[in-house]
Design an enzyme around this catalytic site. Structure first.
Site, PDB file in Angstrom:
ATOM      1  CB  SER A   3     -10.554   8.369 -17.368  1.00  0.00           C
ATOM      2  OG  SER A   3     -10.591   9.612 -18.040  1.00  0.00           O
ATOM      3  CE1 TYR A  63     -10.744   5.877 -21.912  1.00  0.00           C
ATOM      4  CE2 TYR A  63     -11.632   8.098 -21.638  1.00  0.00           C
ATOM      5  CZ  TYR A  63     -10.683   7.133 -21.337  1.00  0.00           C
ATOM      6  OH  TYR A  63      -9.673   7.420 -20.433  1.00  0.00           O
ATOM      7  N   GLY A  73      -1.521  -3.803 -19.106  1.00  0.00           N
ATOM      8  CA  GLY A  73      -1.274  -2.628 -19.940  1.00  0.00           C
ATOM      9  C   GLY A  73       0.117  -2.075 -19.717  1.00  0.00           C
ATOM     10  CB  ALA A  74       2.988  -3.554 -18.137  1.00  0.00           C
ATOM     11  N   GLY A 129       3.849   3.434 -21.717  1.00  0.00           N
ATOM     12  CA  GLY A 129       3.072   4.406 -20.969  1.00  0.00           C
ATOM     13  C   GLY A 129       3.141   4.245 -19.472  1.00  0.00           C
ATOM     14  CB  ILE A 130       0.859   5.356 -16.743  1.00  0.00           C
ATOM     15  CG1 ILE A 130      -0.479   4.716 -17.136  1.00  0.00           C
ATOM     16  CG2 ILE A 130       0.892   6.820 -17.168  1.00  0.00           C
ATOM     17  CD1 ILE A 130      -1.674   5.345 -16.421  1.00  0.00           C
ATOM     18  N   GLY A 131       1.671   2.177 -17.519  1.00  0.00           N
ATOM     19  CA  GLY A 131       1.782   0.802 -17.045  1.00  0.00           C
ATOM     20  C   GLY A 131       3.233   0.368 -16.954  1.00  0.00           C
TER      21      GLY A 131
END
Length: 280
Positions: free
Chosen positions: A137, A163, A15-16, A19-21
């Site tokens: 989360s 989710y 997930g890079a 965002g945070i990735g």
């Protein structure tokens, strides 16, 4: 932290693409790690890969064959992995199905990273001591795992609870790793990074509406702030004190769903997930 605090470590961040990735990958690279990055968008992933000095690894987690191919590519590039950051995920409209026929919140948030982590187990073992970080989360609190209906075939799937269930599964998977693989030197931790103002929810009309509105700046934290807990865990590495624990940002033992510590759920989810991805 020293800019060389991660020197000699090999890290894979999923997930890079953004965002945070992406931020986690960049920071760990600056701190000396050899970083490999994967995401579903080749266009968005390319500049991230260039920034950390590697070639992009493109994979769509809604396709399990992509995950299998990704594992083969990673194994070719990295004989040993010190830290695996399972960050890919998001919230998705459950009315759709993945290429493999699964409810998307279930597959993309849990089933795909479960498969990838299992396929990369030899590389994690080869590191001697390694750490798996699963991005979860606070949404896990609204999740509910039903072992005989993981794909919502007999009940209605509602987006936010679906989710939350995927994020609950991230914690349950973390506990499963801690119970099964610690003897092989593989430790695990899960983390809630906070409400990050990134592209989270881009596949959800409802969540995307919030994240595209002016409310975003009041409801979210910055991407660097969101990445900081992932970076901190990666730098801490395979510390037995964090093994199997769920962090709310930097604080251990965050608020979690009761099912996260239910042994029948921990064992049942592992067994059913393994069967669904062909590992059983």
């Amino acid at each position: 932290m020293s800019e060389q605090s991660m020197a000699g470590f090999t890290v894979l961040v999923t997930g890079a693409s953004d965002g945070i990735g992406a931020e986690t990958a960049r920071v760990l690279h600056v701190r000396g790690a050899t970083v490999h990055v994967t995401g579903r968008s080749a266009e968005k992933l390319r500049p991230v890969a260039e920034a950390v000095g590697t070639e992009p690894l493109v994979a769509d987690f809604s396709r399990l064959d992509d995950v299998r191919r990704l594992a083969e590519q990673v194994a070719e590039r990295a004989p040993a992995i010190d830290v695996l950051v399972n960050n890919a995920g998001g919230t998705f409209a459950p009315s759709t199905r993945t290429h493999d026929g699964h409810e998307p919140n279930f597959q993309i948030n849990h089933l795909a990273p479960f498969l990838l982590t299992n396929l990369l187990r030899p590389q994690l073992v080869a590191a001697g001591l390694s750490l798996v970080v699963n991005t979860s989360s606070i949404g896990n609190l609204m999740g509910r795992i039903v072992l005989d209906d993981l794909d919502y075939e007999r009940r209605r799937a509602i987006e936010f609870p679906a989710y939350g269930t995927g994020k609950l599964m991230n914690i349950v998977f973390t506990r499963g790793i801690a119970q099964r693989w610690t003897g092989d030197g593989i430790l695990s931790a899960a983390v809630h990074p906070g409400p990050v103002g990134s592209s989270f929810g881009r596949d959800s009309w409802l969540v995307g509406l919030l994240y595209r509105s002016p409310l975003k700046r009041f409801a979210t934290i910055s991407v660097p702030d969101g990445a900081a807990p992932l970076v901190a865990l990666a730098e801490r590495g395979p510390d037995p004190e964090i093994n199997g624990r769920y962090f709310s940002r930097f604080s251990p033992d965050g608020r979690e769903n009761r099912q996260a510590s239910d042994q029948a759920i921990i064992d049942g989810l592992w067994a059913r997930s393994a069967a669904l991805v062909g590992l059983a």
